[in-house]
Design a protein around this motif. Structure first.
Motif, PDB file in Angstrom:
ATOM      1  N   SER A 120       6.007 -12.464 -27.359  1.00 23.77           N
ATOM      2  CA  SER A 120       4.525 -12.688 -26.403  1.00 23.77           C
ATOM      3  C   SER A 120       4.963 -13.195 -25.054  1.00 23.77           C
ATOM      4  N   MET A 121       6.157 -13.661 -24.885  1.00 20.28           N
ATOM      5  CA  MET A 121       6.567 -14.301 -23.382  1.00 20.28           C
ATOM      6  C   MET A 121       7.083 -13.038 -22.741  1.00 20.28           C
ATOM      7  N   ASP A 122       8.040 -12.292 -23.291  1.00 21.65           N
ATOM      8  CA  ASP A 122       8.756 -11.280 -22.347  1.00 21.65           C
ATOM      9  C   ASP A 122       9.383 -10.089 -23.482  1.00 21.65           C
ATOM     10  N   LEU A 123       8.812  -9.899 -24.648  1.00 18.31           N
ATOM     11  CA  LEU A 123       9.514  -8.838 -25.510  1.00 18.31           C
ATOM     12  C   LEU A 123      10.685  -8.488 -25.679  1.00 18.31           C
ATOM     13  N   GLY A 124      11.720  -9.645 -25.480  1.00 15.47           N
ATOM     14  CA  GLY A 124      13.030  -9.642 -25.634  1.00 15.47           C
ATOM     15  C   GLY A 124      13.817  -9.808 -24.394  1.00 15.47           C
ATOM     16  N   SER A 125      15.089 -10.231 -24.649  1.00 11.14           N
ATOM     17  CA  SER A 125      15.683 -10.728 -23.443  1.00 11.14           C
ATOM     18  C   SER A 125      16.409  -8.972 -23.040  1.00 11.14           C
ATOM     19  N   PRO A 126      17.014  -8.789 -21.633  1.00  9.61           N
ATOM     20  CA  PRO A 126      17.603  -7.552 -21.503  1.00  9.61           C
ATOM     21  C   PRO A 126      18.869  -7.315 -22.320  1.00  9.61           C
ATOM     22  N   LEU A 127      18.836  -5.913 -22.730  1.00 10.51           N
ATOM     23  CA  LEU A 127      19.745  -5.729 -23.645  1.00 10.51           C
ATOM     24  C   LEU A 127      21.372  -5.675 -22.737  1.00 10.51           C
ATOM     25  N   LEU A 128      20.984  -4.892 -21.481  1.00 12.68           N
ATOM     26  CA  LEU A 128      22.286  -4.882 -20.927  1.00 12.68           C
ATOM     27  C   LEU A 128      23.357  -5.843 -20.985  1.00 12.68           C
ATOM     28  N   ILE A 129      22.560  -7.113 -20.593  1.00 10.37           N
ATOM     29  CA  ILE A 129      23.487  -8.460 -20.506  1.00 10.37           C
ATOM     30  C   ILE A 129      24.002  -8.859 -21.669  1.00 10.37           C
ATOM     31  N   GLN A 130      23.080  -8.715 -22.793  1.00  7.49           N
ATOM     32  CA  GLN A 130      23.616  -9.150 -24.211  1.00  7.49           C
ATOM     33  C   GLN A 130      24.668  -8.446 -24.598  1.00  7.49           C
ATOM     34  N   LYS A 131      24.849  -7.063 -24.209  1.00  4.99           N
ATOM     35  CA  LYS A 131      25.817  -6.111 -24.469  1.00  4.99           C
ATOM     36  C   LYS A 131      27.064  -6.471 -23.694  1.00  4.99           C
ATOM     37  N   ALA A 132      26.655  -6.806 -22.580  1.00  2.20           N
ATOM     38  CA  ALA A 132      27.889  -6.907 -21.633  1.00  2.20           C
ATOM     39  C   ALA A 132      28.538  -8.497 -22.054  1.00  2.20           C
ATOM     40  N   ILE A 133      27.925  -9.364 -22.354  1.00  4.34           N
ATOM     41  CA  ILE A 133      28.286 -10.652 -22.633  1.00  4.34           C
ATOM     42  C   ILE A 133      29.146 -10.451 -23.954  1.00  4.34           C
ATOM     43  N   LEU A 134      29.106  -9.605 -24.817  1.00  5.30           N
ATOM     44  CA  LEU A 134      29.702  -9.709 -26.136  1.00  5.30           C
ATOM     45  C   LEU A 134      31.179  -9.678 -26.067  1.00  5.30           C
ATOM     46  N   PRO A 135      31.912  -8.811 -25.797  1.00  2.66           N
ATOM     47  CA  PRO A 135      33.392  -9.001 -25.406  1.00  2.66           C
ATOM     48  C   PRO A 135      33.958 -10.292 -25.122  1.00  2.66           C
ATOM     49  N   PHE A 136      33.100 -11.229 -24.276  1.00  2.00           N
ATOM     50  CA  PHE A 136      33.748 -12.411 -24.159  1.00  2.00           C
ATOM     51  C   PHE A 136      33.661 -13.372 -25.276  1.00  2.00           C
ATOM     52  N   PHE A 137      32.771 -13.100 -26.388  1.00  2.00           N
ATOM     53  CA  PHE A 137      32.829 -14.055 -27.490  1.00  2.00           C
ATOM     54  C   PHE A 137      33.945 -13.534 -28.581  1.00  2.00           C
ATOM     55  N   LYS A 138      34.484 -12.459 -28.200  1.00  2.00           N
ATOM     56  CA  LYS A 138      35.622 -11.784 -28.979  1.00  2.00           C
ATOM     57  C   LYS A 138      37.050 -11.724 -28.594  1.00  2.00           C
ATOM     58  N   THR A 139      37.006 -12.282 -27.298  1.00  2.00           N
ATOM     59  CA  THR A 139      38.419 -12.378 -26.795  1.00  2.00           C
ATOM     60  C   THR A 139      39.044 -13.674 -26.758  1.00  2.00           C
ATOM     61  N   GLN A 140      40.595 -13.648 -26.701  1.00  2.00           N
ATOM     62  CA  GLN A 140      41.190 -14.817 -26.434  1.00  2.00           C
ATOM     63  C   GLN A 140      40.857 -15.466 -25.049  1.00  2.00           C
ATOM     64  N   ARG A 141      40.192 -14.808 -24.364  1.00  2.00           N
ATOM     65  CA  ARG A 141      40.053 -15.086 -22.935  1.00  2.00           C
ATOM     66  C   ARG A 141      39.083 -16.263 -22.830  1.00  2.00           C
ATOM     67  N   MET A 142      38.090 -16.113 -23.861  1.00  2.00           N
ATOM     68  CA  MET A 142      37.056 -17.101 -23.995  1.00  2.00           C
ATOM     69  C   MET A 142      37.809 -18.722 -23.875  1.00  2.00           C
ATOM     70  N   LEU A 143      38.824 -18.657 -25.211  1.00  2.00           N
ATOM     71  CA  LEU A 143      39.346 -19.827 -25.325  1.00  2.00           C
ATOM     72  C   LEU A 143      40.149 -20.541 -24.263  1.00  2.00           C
ATOM     73  N   GLU A 144      40.686 -19.547 -23.405  1.00  2.00           N
ATOM     74  CA  GLU A 144      41.678 -19.950 -22.199  1.00  2.00           C
ATOM     75  C   GLU A 144      40.728 -20.527 -21.400  1.00  2.00           C
ATOM     76  N   HIS A 145      39.476 -19.771 -20.967  1.00  2.00           N
ATOM     77  CA  HIS A 145      38.636 -20.287 -20.110  1.00  2.00           C
ATOM     78  C   HIS A 145      37.860 -21.576 -20.572  1.00  2.00           C
ATOM     79  N   MET A 146      37.504 -21.846 -21.845  1.00  2.00           N
ATOM     80  CA  MET A 146      37.045 -22.993 -21.820  1.00  2.00           C
ATOM     81  C   MET A 146      37.929 -24.326 -21.680  1.00  2.00           C
TER      82      MET A 146
END
Ligand SMILES: Cc1ncc(COP(=O)(O)O)c(C=O)c1O
Length: 486
Positions: free
Chosen positions: A348-374
């Motif tokens: 009822s608020m927004d029918l869901g968050s934008p798909l593009l950004i949800q897809k674009a952020i996915l690789p970040f969760f899967k890579t070693q890059r994320m651990l190094e970044h943190m």
């Protein structure tokens, strides 16, 4: 003038008026020199006794917000130029609105050079290039993401990855069915309030607490009860003394590197809080925005959600701080009937968050890059915290105290009671320095002798220079004030 009177409140009528007018003046909504309505007219509008208005005006005059000039009227005292238009738009100051603390957000305006007010991480420390590359790739490979709605609950792959992430990094076992993707945690708080809170429902929060959560609950007509925090988090001993009198529908806490105090709630208190919620059939909202930002290789204790067996805890995991505020991605973990209710609220608020950004952020969760970044992020923030404390000690060691934050973005400074940080802010803004006054972090009875200094937004060099300038001015201000009050 737009003032909301709650006749069910324990707070006296004149204090309700006083507090709301104070908010309007401090945030600049009631500009310098504005003439306020006469006692009779204002009393008629609010349907209260003129003596109540008189009492409120007198109180505000005592606090330095108003000038009462006999024979002429009551005027907002010069608080400094607040940058708001003062001509054809003046009429808007009497429009009804339901934003209370959010008015303070204009202190974050970029026109101040030394921004110590904004709990946001310096852009150079965040993976902008990585995200930009992924968005470009997505647009080329999956342009469909632009022309379809996302599932309301969120992209399935992202929910799966976030569930894996929470198990690996936040000791929280859950499944993708229990994860809802939101546009940041601010939206998650709004969804929860909209779903569960109505007029008169009791919401308990830490005192002080995250200022933008206060507005959300007040907007729903909640009766807010504040329980102080100390260096081990929310004082469960105090809560246990009042919870029978004020049984809450919802308890909102930010247990890891709390905004604004930076404190961590101990495991013992987490268990006690959970027990109380079970006993009183209350919901705990556990806002874990800062989880990854711990220092000295010491992650925070187990979350209440990981100890929750019967769905009392709604867990909020924000990614604005650890990854990027601009992606506006947050995750809500809940159990039982709650995921469906919150998904309906999201629809009822927004029918869901934008798909593009949800897809674009996915690789970040899967890579070693994320651990190094943190890892890098933690080191950079700890360094900024240390520089800030070292510099502050050179100037204000005698007069200011703080609990050393073991993570997060903020240092909560406590001054002697005679110091009013609202006033201090006006002084520092003349030198283009800004911070968050502590008073913004309490729903009703603000404490004025604290401030939140965020050390995360500026570059290291800017921060060092800024904190030197801040320290010098604060020292001068405090010494003058204390000298005068002796
Ligand atoms: C405690 C807390 N919760 C929620 C938020 C909002 O975060 P988001 O950007 O995910 O909406 C903030 C932002 O500063 C915060 O400090």
């Amino acid at each position: 003038m737009n003032i909301h009177i709650n006749r069910q409140s324990d707070e006296s009528l004149h204090m309700q008026i006083c507090r709301q007018m104070e908010d309007k003046i401090r945030s600049g909504l009631l500009g310098n020199g504005t003439k306020l309505p006469s006692l009779r007219k204002f009393a008629g509008q609010l349907k209260v006794n003129p003596l109540t208005i008189n009492k409120a005006y007198k109180e505000l005059e005592k606090k330095g917000y108003l000038d009462i000039i006999h024979g002429k009227g009551v005027f907002v005292k010069n608080q400094k130029d607040n940058g708001l238009p003062k001509n054809q738009y003046d009429w808007q100051s009497s429009l009804s609105h339901y934003l209370f603390r959010s008015q303070f957000f204009h202190h974050h305006q970029p026109r101040y050079q030394v921004q110590l007010s904004n709990a946001v991480i310096h852009a150079g420390l965040l993976p902008a290039h990585f995200l930009a590359k992924e968005i470009k790739k997505m647009l080329e490979e999956e342009p469909r993401a632009l022309v379809t709605y996302s599932p309301v609950q969120g992209d399935e792959e992202l929910r799966f990855e976030i569930a894996e992430y929470l198990a690996a990094h936040c000791s929280l076992e859950t499944s993708m069915e229990n994860v809802l993707i939101t546009s940041g945690i601010q939206q998650a708080i709004e969804l929860i309030a909209k779903t569960f809170i109505g007029p008169g429902d009791i919401v308990i929060t830490e005192a002080p607490t995250y200022s933008a959560a206060i507005d959300v609950f007040l907007n729903r007509g909640a009766k807010m009860i504040s329980v102080p925090v100390d260096e081990h988090g929310l004082r469960t001993d105090l809560l246990s003394q009042i919870i029978h009198k004020y049984p809450p529908k919802l308890i909102y806490v930010n247990p890891n590197f709390q905004n604004p105090t930076g404190t961590v709630m101990s495991l013992q208190r987490r268990k006690e809080l959970l027990e109380m919620a079970q006993l009183h059939e209350a919901i705990i909202v556990e806002d874990d925005t800062f989880h990854e930002l711990f220092f000295d290789n010491t992650p925070p204790p187990l979350s209440m959600k990981s100890l929750d067996r019967d769905g009392h805890v709604i867990y909020l995991k924000g990614f604005s701080k650890a990854i990027a505020p601009g992606v506006r991605i947050g995750a809500v973990v809940s159990d039982g009937a709650i995921p469906r209710l919150l998904t309906s609220a999201k629809a009822s608020m927004d029918l869901g968050s934008p798909l593009l950004i949800q897809k674009a952020i996915l690789p970040f969760f899967k890579t070693q890059r994320m651990l190094e970044h943190m890892e890098k992020l933690r080191i950079a923030l700890q360094l900024r915290r240390d520089h800030t404390m070292e510099i502050l000690k050179q100037y204000v060691d005698d007069h200011v105290s703080w609990v050393v934050p073991k993570g997060g973005l903020n240092l909560w400074l406590t001054f002697p009671k005679q110091i009013n940080t609202d006033e201090l802010l006006l002084e520092l803004q003349k030198h283009s320095i800004t911070f968050l006054p502590g008073s913004a972090c309490y729903p009703y009875d603000p404490e004025f002798h604290h401030l939140r200094l965020s050390y995360s937004l500026l570059s290291e060099d800017e921060l060092k220079k800024g904190v030197h300038a801040f320290g010098q001015l604060v020292k001068k201000y405090v010494e003058e004030k204390l000298g005068n009050s002796e």
